[in-house]
Design an enzyme around this catalytic site. Structure first.
Site: not given
Length: 766
Positions: A253, A399, A447
């Protein structure tokens, strides 16, 4: 992630060490809201180590109504607050269907006062105290463990994001009737199918946006476009292309329901989704079935569709910061958004400055999640386990994952992969990686950078982690596009093509821990990389405007010649797919998708940023080229080594799995490798060492602008060389990559092949 604008003040915008919770099991405290086995009651549990009172608020609708009940919770061991509500009680409150809920919390900076009423300042001491607490009972808080969330904080019908803020102007605004609520799920029987057990070394990753994948696809029913259901309908295409794993941009979300409020501008838009509001909840906007429970069921249906086609499902997760954001105004420590975790236990869930008054920021979008805190780590692990075990996900791309290696809670940032207590090591310890040979397990992809400090960590992650290899990307881009500007030696290229042993071999990791990519969602598309000299982000809708974006793209428009641009893209794709490691291509790159030189389209929820499925002849030819090379890679295990290519077996026996050549056919030596004035390199892989159907594979890369003659090496006893593809313009067309059995015969050892300027040649011996 290079740059993403914070959501701003109209949307949802850190820690003392809390009492640790034991983390030997997944969610041992059963945090969240769940029915008991008989469905006769609901257990509500939430963590706060600093609250002095928490109340559960129950609603019969997501918005527009006041609560049906207000129930005080009981503090138990380990900072866990709980209350049980029976079905009979719910009925008595007038709640007969879906149960919506949220929390209000009091603490040291705003202690409980029985005279308090919603929208009042009764009991208030400060917006933030010396310990970093930001309690405010006027803000309804979302459960960090909510399995679904009713709606976004800001919607088309309620655009006032100030209701969630603290500070002197907003602290007494009550958010209850408008705030997002958790939804109590009753469970479902939707299957996720059989998870693929393929070894990670054999995967080909396709990065896509779940909405962008099908929103522009006229071959899918309009109602399904841009949804989980629509994405599942693309599984057969991706399987036919040769993709084995799809990696979705964030789909937990986030604030994106207002993307369509003004459908022809970027105002308030958040397309990529890197501002997570709920770590367990599939984003409702991406669901065709938006009813309570619908996103969860439909997500699982999508996962099953991919699994049924042999494709793994990865999701991009953002545990380095949240959608609550950071301070609204520089120098103002009072005004922050209170959406969930910040209002429940700010110093536990967020890294703070040394004085605990503001967020510590390595993300550029509002402040770090407190990844070194045990309780905050528990949420990460519990969330990952839920997506793995209940929703069927096979792996995760993390991320700005360097933040997960932080060893400091407040006032500093320090990445240390050797710290056994950091989030990186907890994740792989408690969600074990897939074994090298395949089987059950999780594929963990980092990442490996953030912003500032020692956060650039390509090659620096601990065991169990694969990484986006940004050094691979930069070397290939520079060699192709920056000749005479950036010095790239043949030795550098050789190291990257062979799996980057300098980055991953020193700590026991393997070539397949290198995710080789030329492009990603963050930056130019493949087409634009070879068609644009610089970014063009300020253009009008639908291609912009987008702020930020990298200025050093290592891009070049190939002199503006369209044929050269396509050839350069073929070279980039070919080099990536012929390198050791795991390749990742971006959705649409297989058909030369362009965003007109916008390299930071995080806010473009537009047709320009959705994948295009109506291709020109040139695009269709490039798609055929990509498909052919993907099939070639899958057919040849010599390109997917489990270990770094070896020159011996460790016992003094020569194996010669890989040999490098100068164009004249002689073996490349140190002098040649180390000279950045050399721009041509070839290599031969001994297929027999890998049980390959080809006794040898030969690749030649000519980085010069003029043609170069390559003298071919020995193909093996009784063998000849056959051409699979030549990326040069003369061969362009639907059959540029030859199918097995249709390769072009060339000759044997010492055959001379003239390769065009900036071309790649691929041969097999048979």
């Amino acid at each position: 992630m290079k740059f993403r604008r914070a959501l701003g003040v109209a949307m949802l915008g850190c820690a003392l060490l809390a009492s640790p919770l034991v983390h030997a099991a997944i969610n041992p405290s059963k945090l969240g809201a769940a029915y008991d086995a008989s469905k006769s009651s609901i257990n509500f549990k939430v963590y706060s180590g600093r609250a002095t009172r928490i109340e559960l608020y129950l609603y019969s609708a997501a918005t527009g109504q006041q609560e049906k009940a207000r129930l005080p919770m009981t503090l138990g061991a380990g900072g866990v607050w709980s209350v049980n509500v029976s079905s009979a009680q719910l009925a008595g409150y007038g709640i007969g269907g879906t149960v919506y809920y949220g929390y209000r919390a009091w603490g040291p900076n705003w202690p409980y006062n029985a005279a308090w009423t919603k929208g009042s300042g009764t009991g208030f001491i400060s917006d933030v105290d010396a310990s970093g607490n930001r309690f405010n009972p006027n803000k309804l808080l979302t459960d960090p463990y909510a399995l679904e969330i009713s709606h976004d904080p800001v919607t088309a019908s309620m655009g006032n994001g100030t209701i969630y803020a603290s500070g002197p102007l907003y602290r007494n605004i009550d958010s209850g009737s408008s705030a997002p609520k958790g939804i109590v799920l009753q469970g479902d029987s939707q299957s996720v199918g059989s998870k693929p057990t393929r070894a990670f070394k054999d995967d080909i990753v396709y990065e896509a946006h779940v909405r962008g994948l099908t929103k522009n696809d006229s071959g899918i029913s309009a109602a399904y476009r841009g949804t989980y259901k629509g994405a599942g309908l693309k599984a057969p295409y991706l399987a036919s292309l040769g993709v084995t794993a799809i990696e979705f941009l964030p789909l937990q979300e986030t604030q994106n329901d207002t993307n369509d409020a003004d459908p022809v501008t970027t105002t308030g838009d958040n397309f990529w989704g890197y501002m997570t509001l709920g770590y367990f909840a599939p984003d409702r906007r991406y669901s065709y079935d938006k009813s309570p429970g619908g996103p969860t069921r439909e997500f699982k249906e999508m996962v099953k569709a991919f699994h049924d086609n042999g494709i793994k499902v990865y999701i991009d997760v953002v545990y380095n910061h949240t959608g609550e954001g950071g301070q609204w105004n520089a120098g103002d420590s009072a005004t922050y958004n209170l959406y969930g975790m910040r209002g429940l236990d700010n110093p536990t869930y967020y890294s703070l400055t040394a004085d605990y008054q503001n967020s510590w920021d390595n993300t550029g979008v509002g402040g770090n999640y407190n990844t070194r805190n045990t309780v905050a780590q528990n949420l990460i692990v519990d969330s990952l386990a839920y997506w793995r075990d209940q929703l069927g996900v096979d792996g995760f791309r993390y991320d700005l994952a360097s933040v997960l290696g932080n060893t400091c809670q407040h006032g500093c940032f320090n990445f240390d992969k050797m710290d056994s207590g950091n989030a990186l090591n907890r994740i792989v310890a408690e969600l074990p990686p897939r074994p090298a040979t395949g089987g059950s397990g999780v594929d963990h992809i980092a990442e490996p950078w953030a912003i500032g400090g020692n956060s650039y960590q390509v090659g620096g992650f601990p065991s169990g982690w694969a990484e986006w290899n940004g050094i691979y990307r930069d070397a290939i881009r520079q060699d192709q596009n920056k000749m005479g500007v950036a010095a790239v030696t043949p030795g550098t290229l050789a190291t990257r093509f062979a799996g980057s042993s300098d980055l991953y071999g020193d700590d026991g990791r393997k070539p397949w821990h290198s995710i080789n990519f030329i492009t990603a969602h963050d930056g130019f598309t493949l087409k634009d990389l070879y068609s644009c000299n610089s970014k063009n982000n300020s253009q009008a809708w639908p291609y912009g405007p987008s702020d930020g974006g990298e200025d050093n793209n290592n891009s070049w428009d190939q002199g503006g010649v369209a044929g050269e641009q396509r050839k350069a893209a073929r070279n980039g794709m070919a080099l990536m797919l012929l390198s050791a490691g795991v390749p990742m291509l971006v959705g649409g790159d297989e058909a030369l998708r362009s965003i007109n030189c916008n390299n930071n389209p995080y806010n473009l929820d537009s047709s320009a940023n959705w994948q295009n499925w109506s291709w020109s002849t040139d695009q269709a030819n490039f798609q055929a080229f990509t498909k052919g090379l993907l099939a070639f890679r899958k057919a040849h295990p010599a390109l997917r080594p489990a270990n770094f290519y070896a020159a011996s077996d460790g016992n003094g026996n020569v194996m010669e799995q890989l040999r490098w050549f100068k164009p004249d056919g002689t073996v490349a030596d140190a002098g040649y490798f180390n000279n950045s004035a050399n721009h041509a390199l070839a290599w031969r892989i001994d297929g027999s060492e890998f049980g390959d159907s080809a006794s040898a594979i030969y690749v030649a890369y000519n980085g010069w602008s003029a043609s170069v003659n390559f003298t071919l090496p020995w193909p093996g006893n009784g063998k000849s060389w056959y051409r699979v593809t030549d990326t040069c313009g003369w061969a362009e067309g639907a059959g540029q990559v030859r199918a097995p059995g249709a390769e072009d015969a060339l000759g044997g050892e010492n055959t001379v092949y003239g390769l065009c300027g900036r071309g790649v040649l691929l041969l097999i011996a048979k």
